[in-house]
Write an enzyme that holds these catalytic residues in place. Structure first.
Site, PDB file in Angstrom:
ATOM      1  N   PRO A 293       0.806  -1.213   0.000  1.00 16.06           N
ATOM      2  CA  PRO A 293       0.000   0.000   0.000  1.00 16.06           C
ATOM      3  C   PRO A 293       0.841   1.266   0.000  1.00 16.06           C
ATOM      4  O   PRO A 293       1.680   1.468   0.878  1.00 16.06           O
ATOM      5  CB  PRO A 293      -0.807  -0.099   1.297  1.00 16.06           C
ATOM      6  CG  PRO A 293      -0.532  -1.449   1.864  1.00 16.06           C
ATOM      7  CD  PRO A 293       0.689  -1.970   1.233  1.00 16.06           C
ATOM      8  N   GLU A 294       0.644   2.088  -0.997  1.00 15.38           N
ATOM      9  CA  GLU A 294       1.183   3.440  -1.015  1.00 15.38           C
ATOM     10  C   GLU A 294      -0.026   4.379  -0.958  1.00 15.38           C
ATOM     11  O   GLU A 294      -1.130   3.917  -0.676  1.00 15.38           O
ATOM     12  CB  GLU A 294       2.037   3.659  -2.279  1.00 15.38           C
ATOM     13  CG  GLU A 294       3.205   2.678  -2.366  1.00 15.38           C
ATOM     14  CD  GLU A 294       4.059   2.840  -3.612  1.00 15.38           C
ATOM     15  OE1 GLU A 294       4.163   3.961  -4.130  1.00 15.38           O
ATOM     16  OE2 GLU A 294       4.620   1.833  -4.076  1.00 15.38           O
TER      17      GLU A 294
END
Length: 259
Positions: free
Chosen positions: A2-3
DNA sequence: ACGAGTACCTGGCAGC
DNA sequence: TGCTGCCAGGTACTCG
């Protein structure tokens, strides 16, 4: 992994489903999953209402009644799931009949109360070409390492830094101090464009990543990825990996499109 | 102060 | 088939 776009997608889903509801129970199946048991962060949550869910960089912030906050970082394998606990569940909340659990197989995630120092939000008004130039120009580190430095700009990781650098035509190994104002302008615009598109597509669910939103939905930015995980760029040039990884991350670029 | 390197952690996969 | 060993990733730490 996850960014910003993945965390933002999670945030929207959580806020939509949880806003205004009260936490009725907390379950921490294996406190040994934590390096330090987050008693402070998880104590006294029951009875509080979820007033909203915010995001700063890659961090999720549950805003609770009575001025409390619960801060989560998903690390690289963290997921928030509506539903049953699994073998990697770190905690589980009951929120008026719904069950929300935090799964984290690789235990890179964080649970806490405090946020670190951040640079500007890349999609916000404070992140401008001039701000990027001023942050990057005094630095000798590779520009890709600077983009992944959360104190320079908040929310970029390997995938979106790689994509933004390709879109801007800048090689990842260039020193920050070598960027011209024009290149900073292009890079700033590319970061906004790449992240904006990725948010609108619900993030990326790459082959080697287990990212799914809390309802189990995959993102679709991976279909639009230009270079990350590919061998040929969109204009047909063979991509090259930097001989030594930058900031410990594999780095790809196009030797023709990126200068 | 900065930049480079590494520990943390485990699922998944390549290679035998 | 089953094993080994390596890789992925973000952050926080140490070291020079």
């Amino acid at each position: 992994m996850p960014e910003l776009p993945e965390v933002e997608t999670v945030r929207r889903t959580l806020e939509e489903r949880l806003k205004g509801l009260k936490i009725t129970a907390l379950d921490v199946p294996k406190p040994t999953f934590y390096r330090k048991p987050p008693k402070k962060a998880l104590g006294g949550l029951v009875g509080r209402a979820v007033e909203g869910v915010d995001r700063r960089g890659k961090y999720l912030i549950f805003r609770l009644s009575g001025g409390r906050h619960l801060v989560l970082h998903l690390g690289m394998s963290g997921r928030i799931v509506f539903g049953e606990r699994g073998p990697h569940t770190r905690f589980q909340l009951s929120v008026e009949g719904r069950t929300v659990s935090f799964h984290d197989a690789r235990r890179f995630g964080r649970v806490g109360c405090d946020l670190p120092e951040f640079g500007p939000e890349p999609l916000g008004p404070d992140f401008t070409a001039d701000a990027l130039y001023r942050a990057v120009h005094p630095r000798r580190a590779p520009v890709k390492a600077l983009l992944m430095d959360q104190a320079v700009v908040a929310g970029l990781g390997n995938i979106y830094a790689t994509e933004a650098l390709y879109a801007a035509g800048v090689r990842p190994g260039r020193r920050g101090s070598s960027l011209s104002r024009e290149e900073s302008r292009r890079l700033c615009a590319s970061i906004k464009a790449v992240l904006g598109l990725a948010v609108s597509l619900g993030g990326s669910t790459l082959e080697d990543s287990a990212y799914l939103d809390p309802l189990g939905r995959a993102g679709s930015f991976q279909e639009r990825v230009a270079v990350y995980g590919r061998e040929i760029c969109p204009r047909g040039h063979a991509l090259r990996a930097t001989r030594r990884p930058i900031a410990g991350r594999t780095s790809l670029y196009c030797p023709v499109c990126q200068k």
